[in-house]
Enzyme design. Sequence first.
Site, PDB file in Angstrom:
ATOM      1  N   SER A   1       0.525  -1.311   0.118  1.00 41.89           N
ATOM      2  CA  SER A   1      -0.323   0.069   0.045  1.00 41.89           C
ATOM      3  C   SER A   1       0.695   1.245   0.360  1.00 41.89           C
ATOM      4  O   SER A   1       1.899   1.237   0.783  1.00 41.89           O
ATOM      5  CB  SER A   1      -1.350   0.292   1.042  1.00 41.89           C
ATOM      6  OG  SER A   1      -1.805  -1.177   1.188  1.00 41.89           O
ATOM      7  N   GLU A   2      -0.289   2.610  -0.666  1.00 44.75           N
ATOM      8  CA  GLU A   2       0.761   3.261  -0.396  1.00 44.75           C
ATOM      9  C   GLU A   2      -0.207   4.560  -0.217  1.00 44.75           C
ATOM     10  O   GLU A   2      -1.767   4.196  -0.378  1.00 44.75           O
ATOM     11  CB  GLU A   2       1.470   3.661  -2.039  1.00 44.75           C
ATOM     12  CG  GLU A   2       2.458   2.956  -2.289  1.00 44.75           C
ATOM     13  CD  GLU A   2       3.044   3.506  -3.468  1.00 44.75           C
ATOM     14  OE1 GLU A   2       3.044   4.269  -4.314  1.00 44.75           O
ATOM     15  OE2 GLU A   2       3.777   2.653  -4.098  1.00 44.75           O
TER      16      GLU A   2
ATOM     17  N   ASN B   1      -4.890 -13.699  -1.670  1.00 44.15           N
ATOM     18  CA  ASN B   1      -6.129 -14.588  -1.053  1.00 44.15           C
ATOM     19  C   ASN B   1      -6.229 -15.136   0.186  1.00 44.15           C
ATOM     20  O   ASN B   1      -6.959 -15.281   0.555  1.00 44.15           O
ATOM     21  CB  ASN B   1      -6.304 -15.250  -2.606  1.00 44.15           C
ATOM     22  CG  ASN B   1      -7.269 -14.208  -3.649  1.00 44.15           C
ATOM     23  OD1 ASN B   1      -8.146 -13.591  -3.889  1.00 44.15           O
ATOM     24  ND2 ASN B   1      -7.233 -14.552  -4.804  1.00 44.15           N
ATOM     25  N   GLU B   2      -4.697 -15.515   0.051  1.00 43.50           N
ATOM     26  CA  GLU B   2      -4.646 -16.537   1.427  1.00 43.50           C
ATOM     27  C   GLU B   2      -4.496 -15.672   2.337  1.00 43.50           C
ATOM     28  O   GLU B   2      -4.895 -16.561   3.445  1.00 43.50           O
ATOM     29  CB  GLU B   2      -2.851 -16.866   0.423  1.00 43.50           C
ATOM     30  CG  GLU B   2      -2.568 -18.491   0.091  1.00 43.50           C
ATOM     31  CD  GLU B   2      -1.713 -18.913   0.001  1.00 43.50           C
ATOM     32  OE1 GLU B   2      -1.309 -19.381  -0.991  1.00 43.50           O
ATOM     33  OE2 GLU B   2      -1.134 -18.666   0.825  1.00 43.50           O
TER      34      GLU B   2
ATOM     35  N   GLY C   1     -20.192  -1.385  33.200  1.00 42.37           N
ATOM     36  CA  GLY C   1     -19.428  -0.319  33.338  1.00 42.37           C
ATOM     37  C   GLY C   1     -17.397  -1.232  33.872  1.00 42.37           C
ATOM     38  O   GLY C   1     -17.186  -0.690  32.479  1.00 42.37           O
TER      39      GLY C   1
ATOM     40  N   GLU D   1      -6.135  -5.506   4.179  1.00 41.57           N
ATOM     41  CA  GLU D   1      -5.955  -6.914   3.199  1.00 41.57           C
ATOM     42  C   GLU D   1      -7.239  -7.167   2.792  1.00 41.57           C
ATOM     43  O   GLU D   1      -8.016  -7.918   2.834  1.00 41.57           O
ATOM     44  CB  GLU D   1      -5.696  -7.571   4.351  1.00 41.57           C
ATOM     45  CG  GLU D   1      -3.953  -8.119   4.972  1.00 41.57           C
ATOM     46  CD  GLU D   1      -4.122  -9.947   5.000  1.00 41.57           C
ATOM     47  OE1 GLU D   1      -4.392 -10.585   4.266  1.00 41.57           O
ATOM     48  OE2 GLU D   1      -3.446 -10.054   5.556  1.00 41.57           O
TER      49      GLU D   1
END
Lengths: 416, 274
Positions: free
Chosen positions: A161-162, A274-275, A374, A397
């Site tokens: 990714s960028e 995919n994996e 709480g 992913e």
Amino acid sequence: MLRIAARIVCPAFKNVPTAARTRAFSSSRVAASHIASLDNFSEEEEMLRDAVKRFATDVVGPRVREMDEKEMMAPEVIKGLFEQGLMGVEISSDFGGAESSFTSAIIVIEELAKVDPSVSVLCDVHNTLVNTIFRKHATPEQQKKYLPQLAQSKLGSFCLSEAASGSDAFALQTRAEKKADHWLLNGSKMWITNSFEAEIFLVFATIDPSKGYKGITCFIVERDMGIKIAKKEQKLGIRASSTCSLDFDDVQVPLENIIGGEGLGYKLAIEILNEGRIGIAGQMLGLAQGAFDKSVPYTFQRKQFGKPVGEFQGMQFQQAEAAVQIEAARLLTYNAARRKEEGKSFVKEAAMAKYYSSVIAQKVSGAAIEWAGGVGFTRETGIEKYWRDSKIGAIYEGTSNIQLQTIAKFIQKEYS
Amino acid sequence: MRPSPVSLLRILVPVKRCVDYAIKIRVNPSGTGIDTNVKHSMNPFDEIAVEEAVRLRERRKDVVTNITAITIGPTKSTETLRTALAMGADSAIHVEIPDSLSPEPLGIAKALKALIEREKQKEQVDLVIMGKQAIDDDAGQTGQMLAGLLDWPQATYASKVVISEDQNSVNVTREVDGGAEEIKCRLPTVVTTDLRTIHSRLNEPRYASLPNIMKAKKKPIEKLSIEDLGVDLTPRLEILKFQEPPKRVGGGKVANVDELVAKLKEAGITAVSN
């Protein structure tokens, strides 16, 4: 309606003894096949599950809160993962790995996530993305050099990714120029898991922008080749997992450090993602189970209006629904894993597993907070952490929309 | 007499499959025992025993030749042996008994004795290391009975085991009420391990790492039946009743020491006169 009424009245049906009816039913099933139910694991896989559970409880458990508050992975945890052989699950024993099944890797990821999804994703990315690329696409020389390191000591990172390319991954711009005796890498990556601690990076860069996705190539870049950590992100969840922006400024990479061939990085990345999806499904599944396991016992201890809150029907229905969702996610995940092991098509099933697991992880962890009231809202018990950690499941992913799109493509192909 | 100078030692580690220590124990619906439809694992004291055997070998690689794990249990006990193999045992023996049979310490001791005598033909056992007690019955008898039947020395509640230089004896530090006691036992010997070895950081059972789990698959498990050993495991004790402890009732608060003493006297607890 009439038929049903008739059957109730019908004497012949009433007179068949129950035993005979059941026997007839069961013998016909036995004759049909000996295919096992979906949640079957081998002895080694069960032993592995127990061993990882113990490791997660004893070594990771006490450090979870501190790692989350400090947004830093404890070195002892990473060292422990390597020592237990959990960082080379599928790597051949010739290279120092455990030579186990893909399902074993998913088991490891699930059990770690029950205690800490941050640790789980570190192990997941290393095993299902980095190790698998080396195992399947590296040359024998590259395997001999890197697989033992990945199995025993060095953490891996997957850099695709960028800033301008996330879902549209192959619009990436990091550039690799071929020089006389090296490749010159320039560009930057964003949202890279494990990058703070990793030593071996798989970096996707284009060797020829004019070729579009056919220029994308996968490079092996070691940390000391000059990768710079530009920024470590401060996140909502999985805070102990390092997520950084990386800068490549004239980084020189040896010519032989290409995996899979020039211009073939696209295909490699698609396959591996995919994996990897099944791995994330496993992480989200473990997360949901972990949140459930932490919150439900409390509901049987906490008494209000004279009885444990877990005994009120409203609570019971919510817990039952969550249990169903977890079981469904479990079956989706492990079935996708087995399909992959068997060589069957699994892309659709992997997308379904990742999508569904991440959705129910949010639901179950959110409910888990409410069940504990709480106490669930305070950071001390660690229940709220699961909810914060779950959000990323729908994003990384492959976002949920991408998963749905993948599944829809299969539907369209089948039905139109 | 042992052949000198190098006499290599064989260690036998009996292990037991019990209800997992973390499980909440409940009486079964028919009231005949505890609910065993729950997770089982190796008796934690036996884990310490396996770990101790593996460490003895790590410390004296030239001395310890073989670590054999043995269990007398139903078919499912094979899992327990696999765990021992994954932790470092070299081979294992499984004496299979029916699920319904719950052997007693004396029966187990007799079976182990028969096995040790049987093994004399192949490679004699020099050291038996086992847990001091099993967490299901807490009997704490098997090791002592075995030593008695074999006429071997015994070192129970061990927190430290050291093989002597000449490999003819072991020095064992025992945890006793008054503190620690060190004894020297001539081999062959029975040693039972205590939990204390964990706290003194001399022994923390290793997690079975994944590569070792995979290696354990290839290690041999010999299967025997109880008839092969010629031992009768019929229980000699009959369980009359099985019930949960009475529910805790709340205590009462007292205002001062005098009231406390009065209440204690009421309850029949009186001071012991010097």
